[in-house]
Write a protein that holds these residues in place. Structure first.
Motif, PDB file in Angstrom:
ATOM      1  N   TRP A 156     100.837 -75.001   8.911  1.00 57.54           N
ATOM      2  CA  TRP A 156     102.436 -74.565   8.980  1.00 57.54           C
ATOM      3  C   TRP A 156     102.926 -75.390   9.517  1.00 57.54           C
ATOM      4  N   GLN A 157     104.401 -75.071   8.724  1.00 61.42           N
ATOM      5  CA  GLN A 157     104.996 -76.647   9.371  1.00 61.42           C
ATOM      6  C   GLN A 157     106.614 -76.364   9.356  1.00 61.42           C
ATOM      7  N   TYR A 158     106.979 -76.478  11.395  1.00 60.72           N
ATOM      8  CA  TYR A 158     108.531 -75.452  11.412  1.00 60.72           C
ATOM      9  C   TYR A 158     109.280 -76.493  11.881  1.00 60.72           C
ATOM     10  N   TYR A 159     110.819 -76.233  11.224  1.00 56.72           N
ATOM     11  CA  TYR A 159     111.391 -77.262  11.059  1.00 56.72           C
ATOM     12  C   TYR A 159     112.576 -76.432  12.310  1.00 56.72           C
ATOM     13  N   PHE A 160     112.981 -77.593  12.876  1.00 57.74           N
ATOM     14  CA  PHE A 160     113.663 -76.906  14.437  1.00 57.74           C
ATOM     15  C   PHE A 160     115.063 -77.273  13.536  1.00 57.74           C
ATOM     16  N   ILE A 161     116.102 -77.122  13.793  1.00 58.21           N
ATOM     17  CA  ILE A 161     117.253 -77.637  13.253  1.00 58.21           C
ATOM     18  C   ILE A 161     117.858 -77.119  14.395  1.00 58.21           C
ATOM     19  N   ASN A 162     118.713 -78.181  15.189  1.00 57.85           N
ATOM     20  CA  ASN A 162     119.374 -77.754  16.238  1.00 57.85           C
ATOM     21  C   ASN A 162     121.468 -78.195  16.826  1.00 57.85           C
ATOM     22  N   ARG A 163     121.688 -76.778  16.022  1.00 62.11           N
ATOM     23  CA  ARG A 163     122.999 -76.970  15.653  1.00 62.11           C
ATOM     24  C   ARG A 163     123.700 -76.813  16.699  1.00 62.11           C
ATOM     25  N   ASN A 164     123.291 -75.602  17.764  1.00 57.61           N
ATOM     26  CA  ASN A 164     123.615 -75.861  19.176  1.00 57.61           C
ATOM     27  C   ASN A 164     123.556 -76.101  19.993  1.00 57.61           C
ATOM     28  N   ALA A 165     123.214 -77.594  20.127  1.00 54.85           N
ATOM     29  CA  ALA A 165     122.953 -78.579  20.743  1.00 54.85           C
ATOM     30  C   ALA A 165     121.611 -77.750  21.528  1.00 54.85           C
ATOM     31  N   ILE A 248     106.242 -71.936  -0.663  1.00 55.19           N
ATOM     32  CA  ILE A 248     104.989 -73.015  -0.401  1.00 55.19           C
ATOM     33  C   ILE A 248     105.541 -74.168  -0.274  1.00 55.19           C
ATOM     34  N   GLY A 249     104.670 -74.678  -0.261  1.00 59.06           N
ATOM     35  CA  GLY A 249     104.561 -76.663  -0.411  1.00 59.06           C
ATOM     36  C   GLY A 249     103.494 -77.125  -0.623  1.00 59.06           C
ATOM     37  N   ILE A 250     103.287 -78.424  -0.775  1.00 65.04           N
ATOM     38  CA  ILE A 250     102.084 -79.465  -1.478  1.00 65.04           C
ATOM     39  C   ILE A 250     102.097 -80.701  -0.594  1.00 65.04           C
ATOM     40  N   LEU A 251     101.763 -81.083   0.249  1.00 69.57           N
ATOM     41  CA  LEU A 251     101.160 -82.615   0.813  1.00 69.57           C
ATOM     42  C   LEU A 251      99.909 -82.938   0.115  1.00 69.57           C
ATOM     43  N   ASN A 252     100.574 -84.563  -0.813  1.00 66.38           N
ATOM     44  CA  ASN A 252      99.930 -85.588  -1.134  1.00 66.38           C
ATOM     45  C   ASN A 252      99.003 -86.188  -0.015  1.00 66.38           C
ATOM     46  N   THR A 253      97.883 -86.209   0.672  1.00 68.57           N
ATOM     47  CA  THR A 253      97.253 -87.237   0.332  1.00 68.57           C
ATOM     48  C   THR A 253      96.731 -88.508   0.215  1.00 68.57           C
ATOM     49  N   ASP A 254      96.296 -89.384   1.425  1.00 66.83           N
ATOM     50  CA  ASP A 254      95.100 -90.070   0.678  1.00 66.83           C
ATOM     51  C   ASP A 254      93.541 -89.122   0.012  1.00 66.83           C
ATOM     52  N   GLU A 255      93.664 -88.326   1.109  1.00 66.25           N
ATOM     53  CA  GLU A 255      91.845 -87.612   0.508  1.00 66.25           C
ATOM     54  C   GLU A 255      92.045 -86.222  -0.059  1.00 66.25           C
ATOM     55  N   LYS A 256      92.892 -85.565  -0.024  1.00 68.53           N
ATOM     56  CA  LYS A 256      93.510 -84.819  -0.582  1.00 68.53           C
ATOM     57  C   LYS A 256      94.779 -84.039  -0.632  1.00 68.53           C
ATOM     58  N   SER A 257      95.321 -83.226  -1.796  1.00 69.58           N
ATOM     59  CA  SER A 257      96.041 -82.282  -1.775  1.00 69.58           C
ATOM     60  C   SER A 257      96.396 -80.993  -0.572  1.00 69.58           C
ATOM     61  N   GLN A 258      97.023 -80.808   0.493  1.00 70.24           N
ATOM     62  CA  GLN A 258      97.129 -79.894   0.842  1.00 70.24           C
ATOM     63  C   GLN A 258      98.178 -78.661   0.939  1.00 70.24           C
ATOM     64  N   VAL A 259      98.508 -77.737   1.186  1.00 71.27           N
ATOM     65  CA  VAL A 259      99.166 -76.409   0.627  1.00 71.27           C
ATOM     66  C   VAL A 259      99.820 -76.587   2.191  1.00 71.27           C
ATOM     67  N   THR A 260     100.726 -76.233   2.311  1.00 68.70           N
ATOM     68  CA  THR A 260     101.542 -76.424   3.641  1.00 68.70           C
ATOM     69  C   THR A 260     102.356 -74.872   3.574  1.00 68.70           C
ATOM     70  N   SER A 261     102.933 -74.396   4.628  1.00 69.62           N
ATOM     71  CA  SER A 261     104.096 -73.437   4.689  1.00 69.62           C
ATOM     72  C   SER A 261     105.361 -73.911   5.413  1.00 69.62           C
ATOM     73  N   PRO A 262     106.571 -74.133   4.603  1.00 67.36           N
ATOM     74  CA  PRO A 262     107.190 -75.164   5.677  1.00 67.36           C
ATOM     75  C   PRO A 262     108.645 -73.273   6.043  1.00 67.36           C
ATOM     76  N   ILE A 263     108.742 -73.460   7.354  1.00 69.15           N
ATOM     77  CA  ILE A 263     109.427 -72.672   8.277  1.00 69.15           C
ATOM     78  C   ILE A 263     110.709 -73.311   8.481  1.00 69.15           C
ATOM     79  N   TYR A 264     112.359 -72.955   8.257  1.00 68.84           N
ATOM     80  CA  TYR A 264     113.132 -73.912   8.512  1.00 68.84           C
ATOM     81  C   TYR A 264     113.851 -72.375  10.346  1.00 68.84           C
ATOM     82  N   ILE A 265     113.669 -73.216  11.195  1.00 68.30           N
ATOM     83  CA  ILE A 265     114.858 -72.192  12.371  1.00 68.30           C
ATOM     84  C   ILE A 265     115.836 -72.926  12.933  1.00 68.30           C
ATOM     85  N   TYR A 266     116.800 -72.340  12.385  1.00 67.86           N
ATOM     86  CA  TYR A 266     118.437 -72.809  13.248  1.00 67.86           C
ATOM     87  C   TYR A 266     118.501 -72.523  14.473  1.00 67.86           C
ATOM     88  N   LEU A 267     118.868 -73.163  15.963  1.00 63.53           N
ATOM     89  CA  LEU A 267     118.934 -73.469  17.138  1.00 63.53           C
ATOM     90  C   LEU A 267     120.140 -73.533  17.437  1.00 63.53           C
TER      91      LEU A 267
END
Length: 267
Positions: A156-165, A248-267
């Motif tokens: 799980w990947q949480y992206y916080f975009i702080n538009r309101n400081a 979903i997304g795919i994160l490629n690393t040296d070892e293997k590919s990892q499936v990701t779940s991006p979540i975008y949250i605006y503050l």
């Protein structure tokens, strides 16, 4: 019957079973009846002798020794929230003659085979051979077959975009047992905006139909606010949203590919 750990009641009601043309003709000709249930179907036969004898007669007169059912899927996100190769294209097949099938308490769990096909007419198929039916029908008990699916576990990947400081002095995401989020990391998202990224790192979390985990965004440095848990800090965002299973997304690393779940949250 089809079962899936993604669903709250474990019953997979987005897969639908339909006899192929040959099987459909046999069922109609020899008086079989199909009743659909929420996560599969039940098949009934009626004969003046015995069902094993009827199946033997069908095999000799039609030169067909199995029933085949096509599987249709009504959920376009099924392959995304189900644990299977992320870039796989093809169909899933099951056979009552598969040596990897498992039997317990009178229920036969059919082994899953992934066939690679660029273009597939349907999601999958199930073949139930007469020989296997006859072996079990002599005991005069209903035969139960089931297929099982596991929910996909993702980072799980949480992206916080702080538009309101919003003041973020020492932001963190609350822990749940062994699940700990790493971050924050300053990143730039596709829109060109700056965001704070938290990830569950190597802790892959199973996707689910209904939320099973509740996380909060907190400021660890401020524990003086009312109605807050002083051992955790001030809650900035209570009850963070869970992933959208269609994204979903795919994160490629040296070892293997990892499936990701991006979540975008605006503050």
């Amino acid at each position: 019957m089809a079962y899936h750990t993604f669903f709250d009641n474990q019953k997979c009601n987005c897969l639908h079973f339909k006899p192929n043309k040959i099987t459909e003709n046999i069922l109609l000709k020899f008086g079989f009846k199909i009743d659909s249930v929420s996560n599969g179907f039940e098949l009934f036969g009626s004969t003046q002798t015995s069902l094993p004898d009827l199946l033997d007669y069908i095999s000799k007169t039609t030169f067909q020794d199995y029933f085949e059912f096509e599987i249709k899927c009504s959920n376009p996100s099924f392959n995304l929230f189900t644990e299977m190769p992320i870039q796989w294209l093809g169909q899933i097949t099951y056979s009552s003659q598969d040596s990897k099938n498992q039997s317990a308490n009178g229920i036969i769990s059919l082994n899953q085979t992934l066939e690679t096909k660029t273009i597939s007419p349907h999601f999958g198929s199930v073949k139930i051979y007469f020989d296997d039916l006859q072996k079990n029908l002599y005991s005069n008990t209903p035969i139960q077959y089931k297929i099982n699916f596991e929910a996909r576990a993702t980072q799980w990947q949480y992206y916080f975009i702080n538009r309101n400081a919003v003041p973020l002095n020492n932001p963190s995401i609350t822990e749940k047992g062994a699940i700990q989020f790493e971050g924050p990391q300053q990143v730039t998202i596709q829109t060109g905006e700056e965001a704070l990224l938290f990830t569950s790192s190597s802790a892959n979390i199973p996707l689910s139909e209904k939320p099973k985990y509740k996380f909060d965004l907190i400021n660890k440095s401020d524990t003086s606010e009312l109605n807050q848990n002083s051992s955790k800090g001030k809650i900035i965002f209570k009850g963070l949203p869970v992933p959208d299973v269609s994204r979903i997304g795919i994160l490629n690393t040296d070892e293997k590919s990892q499936v990701t779940s991006p979540i975008y949250i605006y503050l």
